[in-house]
Structure formats: C-alpha cells, structure tokens
Design a protein around this motif. Sequence first.
Motif, PDB file in Angstrom:
ATOM      1  N   UNK A 137       0.861  -1.229   0.020  1.00  0.00           N
ATOM      2  CA  UNK A 137      -0.109   0.228  -0.008  1.00  0.00           C
ATOM      3  C   UNK A 137       0.998   1.311  -0.038  1.00  0.00           C
ATOM      4  N   UNK A 138       2.041   1.074   0.666  1.00  0.00           N
ATOM      5  CA  UNK A 138       2.942   2.350   0.766  1.00  0.00           C
ATOM      6  C   UNK A 138       3.415   2.487  -0.603  1.00  0.00           C
ATOM      7  N   UNK A 139       3.817   1.673  -1.366  1.00  0.00           N
ATOM      8  CA  UNK A 139       4.404   1.897  -2.669  1.00  0.00           C
ATOM      9  C   UNK A 139       3.343   2.186  -3.553  1.00  0.00           C
ATOM     10  N   UNK A 140       1.891   1.928  -3.514  1.00  0.00           N
ATOM     11  CA  UNK A 140       0.986   2.069  -4.512  1.00  0.00           C
ATOM     12  C   UNK A 140       0.643   3.769  -4.201  1.00  0.00           C
ATOM     13  N   UNK A 141       0.504   4.238  -2.885  1.00  0.00           N
ATOM     14  CA  UNK A 141       0.106   5.384  -2.582  1.00  0.00           C
ATOM     15  C   UNK A 141       1.234   6.442  -3.051  1.00  0.00           C
ATOM     16  N   UNK A 142       2.618   6.036  -3.047  1.00  0.00           N
ATOM     17  CA  UNK A 142       3.852   6.762  -3.246  1.00  0.00           C
ATOM     18  C   UNK A 142       3.758   6.739  -5.005  1.00  0.00           C
ATOM     19  N   UNK A 143       3.404   5.639  -5.744  1.00  0.00           N
ATOM     20  CA  UNK A 143       3.693   5.402  -6.936  1.00  0.00           C
ATOM     21  C   UNK A 143       2.303   5.797  -7.764  1.00  0.00           C
ATOM     22  N   UNK A 144       1.867   5.031  -9.112  1.00  0.00           N
ATOM     23  CA  UNK A 144       1.106   5.289  -9.831  1.00  0.00           C
ATOM     24  C   UNK A 144      -0.343   4.443  -9.363  1.00  0.00           C
ATOM     25  N   UNK A 145      -0.340   3.478  -8.645  1.00  0.00           N
ATOM     26  CA  UNK A 145      -1.328   2.613  -8.232  1.00  0.00           C
ATOM     27  C   UNK A 145      -1.353   1.352  -9.090  1.00  0.00           C
ATOM     28  N   UNK A 146      -2.006   0.179  -8.545  1.00  0.00           N
ATOM     29  CA  UNK A 146      -2.007  -0.857  -9.184  1.00  0.00           C
ATOM     30  C   UNK A 146      -2.921  -1.968  -8.517  1.00  0.00           C
ATOM     31  N   UNK A 147      -3.197  -3.155  -8.864  1.00  0.00           N
ATOM     32  CA  UNK A 147      -3.826  -4.223  -8.115  1.00  0.00           C
ATOM     33  C   UNK A 147      -3.017  -5.384  -7.865  1.00  0.00           C
ATOM     34  N   UNK A 148      -3.283  -5.691  -6.540  1.00  0.00           N
ATOM     35  CA  UNK A 148      -2.429  -6.996  -6.271  1.00  0.00           C
ATOM     36  C   UNK A 148      -3.506  -7.758  -5.463  1.00  0.00           C
ATOM     37  N   UNK A 149      -3.183  -9.110  -5.315  1.00  0.00           N
ATOM     38  CA  UNK A 149      -4.162  -9.918  -4.616  1.00  0.00           C
ATOM     39  C   UNK A 149      -2.962 -10.554  -3.428  1.00  0.00           C
ATOM     40  N   UNK A 150      -3.806 -10.291  -2.184  1.00  0.00           N
ATOM     41  CA  UNK A 150      -3.213 -11.056  -1.093  1.00  0.00           C
ATOM     42  C   UNK A 150      -4.318 -11.925  -0.517  1.00  0.00           C
ATOM     43  N   UNK A 151      -3.774 -13.182  -0.413  1.00  0.00           N
ATOM     44  CA  UNK A 151      -4.598 -14.316   0.023  1.00  0.00           C
ATOM     45  C   UNK A 151      -6.018 -13.975  -0.759  1.00  0.00           C
ATOM     46  N   UNK A 152      -7.081 -14.081  -0.296  1.00  0.00           N
ATOM     47  CA  UNK A 152      -8.328 -14.163  -0.855  1.00  0.00           C
ATOM     48  C   UNK A 152      -9.030 -12.475  -1.099  1.00  0.00           C
ATOM     49  N   UNK A 153      -8.315 -11.479  -0.902  1.00  0.00           N
ATOM     50  CA  UNK A 153      -8.642 -10.041  -1.143  1.00  0.00           C
ATOM     51  C   UNK A 153      -8.078  -9.361  -2.173  1.00  0.00           C
ATOM     52  N   UNK A 154      -8.744  -8.683  -2.667  1.00  0.00           N
ATOM     53  CA  UNK A 154      -8.180  -7.893  -4.083  1.00  0.00           C
ATOM     54  C   UNK A 154      -8.121  -6.481  -3.232  1.00  0.00           C
ATOM     55  N   UNK A 155      -7.013  -5.591  -3.679  1.00  0.00           N
ATOM     56  CA  UNK A 155      -6.731  -4.273  -3.374  1.00  0.00           C
ATOM     57  C   UNK A 155      -6.446  -3.435  -4.598  1.00  0.00           C
ATOM     58  N   UNK A 156      -7.137  -2.305  -4.769  1.00  0.00           N
ATOM     59  CA  UNK A 156      -6.672  -1.371  -5.844  1.00  0.00           C
ATOM     60  C   UNK A 156      -6.690  -0.168  -5.246  1.00  0.00           C
ATOM     61  N   UNK A 157      -5.627   0.423  -5.715  1.00  0.00           N
ATOM     62  CA  UNK A 157      -5.576   1.956  -5.348  1.00  0.00           C
ATOM     63  C   UNK A 157      -5.471   2.922  -6.567  1.00  0.00           C
ATOM     64  N   UNK A 158      -6.574   3.987  -6.638  1.00  0.00           N
ATOM     65  CA  UNK A 158      -6.854   4.684  -7.742  1.00  0.00           C
ATOM     66  C   UNK A 158      -6.630   6.073  -7.264  1.00  0.00           C
ATOM     67  N   UNK A 159      -5.976   6.944  -8.210  1.00  0.00           N
ATOM     68  CA  UNK A 159      -6.000   8.328  -8.109  1.00  0.00           C
ATOM     69  C   UNK A 159      -7.041   9.166  -9.250  1.00  0.00           C
ATOM     70  N   UNK A 160      -7.693  10.189  -8.717  1.00  0.00           N
ATOM     71  CA  UNK A 160      -8.455  11.020  -9.377  1.00  0.00           C
ATOM     72  C   UNK A 160      -8.161  12.352  -9.498  1.00  0.00           C
ATOM     73  N   UNK A 161      -7.546  12.894 -10.420  1.00  0.00           N
ATOM     74  CA  UNK A 161      -6.969  14.291 -10.461  1.00  0.00           C
ATOM     75  C   UNK A 161      -8.004  15.242 -10.478  1.00  0.00           C
TER      76      UNK A 161
END
Length: 187
Positions: free
Chosen positions: A150-174
């Motif tokens: 999460x720290x990498x995604x907030x500092x970067x451009x955002x991405x999707x990853x899977x951790x166990x059975x949960x999906x996490x997405x970070x998005x930015x809206x300018x």
Amino acid sequence: MTVELTRSGRGSRRMVVVAVGLVVFLIAGAGAYAVARIDREQDTKYCGHDCVPGLSIGTVVEALQGQGHTCADKRLFWSCELRIGRVRFEADLFRAGNVTDFYEYISKVEARIINPDSTTAAAGLDYMSWFAMLPHRDDPSTVKKVGGWLAEQIAGDGDITYVLDWEYTVERNANTRSIELTMKRRH
C-alpha cells in the motif's frame, strides 16, 4: 493588548492546527485498530467467503464514530466521513449480501482521501492501511506485506494486487484530487 496576525502568522497557525489534527487522527487510528482486534478475539464466528471474518460492521462503525467520523447507514453500506481542514477522509463499508445476518459483516471497503497534501501523507497511509489490514489483523506477516504494498502504491501510480483472498486497488482521481483504496473479497 491586541495582537494582529500577519498572513505568514496565520499560515503558521493553520499548519500547527493541521499538525495537531493529524497527530490526534493517528492516535485515533491506533485506538480503532485495537477495538477491531478485540472484536476479532471475541467473535470467532466465520461469516462465509464474502466478508471479513470475525469482525462486525457495527464494531468498525462505532470505532470510526468514536474517533470523530460522522456515519450514516445507507442500508447496503455504511458511509463515514471525517474532515480535518480541507482534507476529507471517507469510508464506505459494504454489507455482505450472501451471508446469514448479512447486516453484520463487511464484504467491501472503499476508503478515500480527498484533497491530500504533503502534511496529510502519513495520516492518509495510516488511514488506508487500517482498513486494508482488517481481514489479516491476526497475521503479522500478511499485515506487513499489505502495508508495504500500500505504501508503494500510494507513493507511485497505483496498481492491483492480490493478498490471500482479498483484492486491493489504489486509484487516483486528478479531478477531485483524491486517492481511493478499494478492498474486496476475491472470487
């Protein structure tokens, strides 16, 4: 004696108020995390594949309200908001629909920070991390993995990853100057 603040004095005062607000918010997050962990220890009932096991939606809402959030029940989800200056912290906690007593459990979380700035970066990461770690709160190695991603995604451009059975997405809206984390059960 009357003291008039200059523009720079007002800016410094505003920064101090924001800094104090952020410190209070960070401390509040730690308290809310502790409440959620206690609930997990008390409620071992598994809620199925579609939700955060052992954690009732009411416990999370109460923890957020206890830390200053205003929350509203929208039937299918709870919506909570906290304002610190111009920055808004928002969270929508969606109820699980395929579970007995579905009103009791969380199947999806959308956490947003609107108008973040350099003074709210750490608080924003802590805010989103708190939600992202809820399904794994009893597994320190997974908590560390999710927090690092999460720290990498907030500092970067955002991405999707899977951790166990949960999906996490970070998005930015300018357009709205916002960062959003969506966390849902992976099917």
